[in-house]
Scaffold this active site. Structure first.
Site, mmCIF file in Angstrom:
data_model
loop_
_atom_site.group_PDB
_atom_site.id
_atom_site.type_symbol
_atom_site.label_atom_id
_atom_site.label_comp_id
_atom_site.label_asym_id
_atom_site.label_seq_id
_atom_site.Cartn_x
_atom_site.Cartn_y
_atom_site.Cartn_z
ATOM 1 N N ASP A 125 0.942 -1.200 -0.035
ATOM 2 C CA ASP A 125 -0.253 -0.043 0.156
ATOM 3 C C ASP A 125 0.873 1.099 -0.120
ATOM 4 O OD1 ASP A 125 -2.685 -1.201 0.169
ATOM 5 O OD2 ASP A 125 -1.909 -1.928 2.261
ATOM 6 N N ARG A 133 4.160 2.983 3.177
ATOM 7 C CA ARG A 133 4.962 1.847 3.976
ATOM 8 C C ARG A 133 6.439 1.930 3.662
ATOM 9 N NH1 ARG A 133 0.516 0.868 6.097
ATOM 10 N NH2 ARG A 133 -1.126 -0.184 5.013
ATOM 11 N N ARG A 190 -7.011 10.896 1.617
ATOM 12 C CA ARG A 190 -6.393 9.969 0.641
ATOM 13 C C ARG A 190 -6.794 10.250 -0.573
ATOM 14 N NH1 ARG A 190 -7.162 4.554 4.087
ATOM 15 N NH2 ARG A 190 -6.379 3.673 2.451
ATOM 16 N N LYS A 219 -8.909 1.457 -5.824
ATOM 17 C CA LYS A 219 -9.704 1.246 -4.648
ATOM 18 C C LYS A 219 -10.340 2.566 -4.249
ATOM 19 C CE LYS A 219 -5.583 2.072 -1.497
ATOM 20 N NZ LYS A 219 -4.448 1.554 -0.457
ATOM 21 N N HIS A 220 -11.330 2.111 -3.244
ATOM 22 C CA HIS A 220 -12.048 1.140 -2.662
ATOM 23 C C HIS A 220 -13.378 0.889 -3.326
ATOM 24 C CE1 HIS A 220 -9.064 2.887 0.063
ATOM 25 N NE2 HIS A 220 -8.983 1.440 0.647
ATOM 26 N N HIS A 232 -12.117 -0.224 8.412
ATOM 27 C CA HIS A 232 -11.419 -1.214 9.095
ATOM 28 C C HIS A 232 -12.038 -1.753 10.384
ATOM 29 C CE1 HIS A 232 -8.453 0.897 6.437
ATOM 30 N NE2 HIS A 232 -7.599 -0.095 6.732
ATOM 31 N N ASP A 302 -10.502 -6.235 -0.428
ATOM 32 C CA ASP A 302 -9.673 -5.518 0.676
ATOM 33 C C ASP A 302 -9.335 -6.544 1.698
ATOM 34 O OD1 ASP A 302 -8.646 -3.437 2.116
ATOM 35 O OD2 ASP A 302 -10.086 -2.133 2.132
#
Length: 396
Positions: A125, A133, A190, A219-220, A232, A302
């Site tokens: 990601d 990351r 985002r 995404k998403h 989440h 996901d």
């Protein structure tokens, strides 16, 4: 017959020498890595080879090939044993997998590939900005890019994808196609745009920028920008009708698909006017993606652990969720949250059992395994003949 996007099919046969984009903080005297890309296969040849590969797999091998797993480690041997030992189709790198420098990360990702002609899909990601990351990615993310012309997005994602590629990563779950102008929304920071057309232009630009170095993922789907809450920890819901969705949230996804994005990530998002099920488990949303938007690539869930985290007892069993996602039309099931070393084998066992019982049609698994195999072959073509520059430091 399974149709694949042009982004997966390669260009005309040629021999290309390409130099990876520099690290944003690279020293001026850092020599680049050199990539030699061999002549890619014809589109029909690759598709035929993918179908042959899938047909030659045992049931368990097919089941394993559509699972993208995760364990938190930076140990190349442990990661290799997990992926190759289980025959997994892919591995997702999270923060716990990223060591402090590119060279160490390259050692980890390199250990995951037993056969360079048919590598697993190694994903990350790497959106930039809020979700990053790779600590050495200094390129702008959505909070900056959403205020600029789409050319800035293409430049940022081209540079970002070069970093991803240089680290030995083939798939970036990095293009957020959700659209919202509401700063209170979970996904706002985002999102690449506050309106459908603006977001669509930047999404298409991001896909175009990434294309030379990494497989882009949108995404998403079908859109977190219309569904308040954090997926989440729950299952966000939107009251939009299909007609309303087609005029708004669908627009950036359609643009990314038209730009050639080879992967589409289905969110754990509920649009009751379209289907009571979360999109990740919805045959209707998978049909819409393929028949209405023309998506022909690999559909990926996901993180299935997020469904467990929702607290809804209907989604307490991750294996059942994975089987349901495949039956609905997903090609690749992703498991991160709550994942342990034995999670992937349990998922594979569950998929095998579902096919044997008839709960998951064998033809559906064949289709998924073929699509995933075609993408793996495409990424092998994109990285064929990689030649490290002797003595060069990838991190500069």
């Amino acid at each position: 017959m399974i149709r694949l996007p042009l982004a997966l099919l390669g260009a005309a046969a040629m021999l290309l020498l390409a130099v990876a984009a520099p690290h944003p903080a690279a020293h001026a005297d850092s020599a680049p890595e050199v990539r030699v890309v061999a002549a890619p296969e014809d589109a029909e040849d690759r598709l035929a080879r993918a179908a042959d590969l899938a047909a030659g797999m045992s049931l368990r091998e097919k089941a394993a090939s559509v699972v993208m797993g995760h364990i938190p480690t930076t140990d190349p041997a442990a990661a290799s044993a997990y992926v190759t030992g289980n025959g997994l189709g892919g591995f997702i790198l999270m923060g716990a997998n990223v060591p402090g420098d590119e060279e160490s990360l390259r050692a980890l990702t390199g250990a995951l590939t037993a056969d360079p002609s048919f590598p697993p899909l190694i994903a990350i990601d790497q959106e930039g900005g809020d979700v990053s990351r790779l600590p050495w990615d200094g390129f702008p993310g959505a909070r900056t890019l959403r205020e600029e012309a789409s050319g800035a997005t293409q430049d940022a994602f081209a540079a970002r994808a070069a970093l991803v590629d240089r680290a030995g990563i083939s798939v970036n779950f990095g293009v957020v196609a959700d659209v919202t102008a509401d700063r209170s929304m979970f996904i706002f920071g985002r999102s690449l745009g506050a309106d459908p057309d603006g977001a669509a232009a930047r999404v298409a630009a991001a896909v175009a920028g990434e294309g030379a170095h990494a497989a882009s993922t949108l995404k998403h789907f079908p859109g977190h920008g219309a569904a308040p809450g954090d997926s989440h920890a729950g299952i966000p819901e939107s009251g939009k009708s299909l007609a309303e969705w087609m005029e708004t949230d669908a627009v950036p996804f359609a643009a990314g698909i038209d730009a050639g994005a080879p992967l589409l990530m289905f969110g754990h998002l509920r649009y009751p006017a379209v289907d009571e099920l979360p999109a990740s488990l919805s045959p209707q949303w998978h049909r819409i993606a393929r028949e209405e938007l023309g998506f022909t690539g690999v559909s990926v869930t996901d993180d299935l652990g997020m469904l467990q985290a929702s607290g809804d007892p209907a989604y307490a069993d991750p294996v059942a969720n994975g089987v349901a996602a495949l039956a609905a039309g997903s090609d690749l099931v992703l498991s991160v949250m709550f994942s342990t070393a034995d999670s992937a084998p349990r998922m594979v066992d569950g998929i095998v059992a579902a096919v044997e019982s008839g709960a998951l049609p064998a033809a559906r698994l064949d289709e998924a395994a073929t699509r995933v195999a075609a993408l793996r072959l495409a990424r092998a073509d994109a990285g064929a003949g990689f030649v490290p520059c002797p003595g060069c430091s990838p991190a500069g």
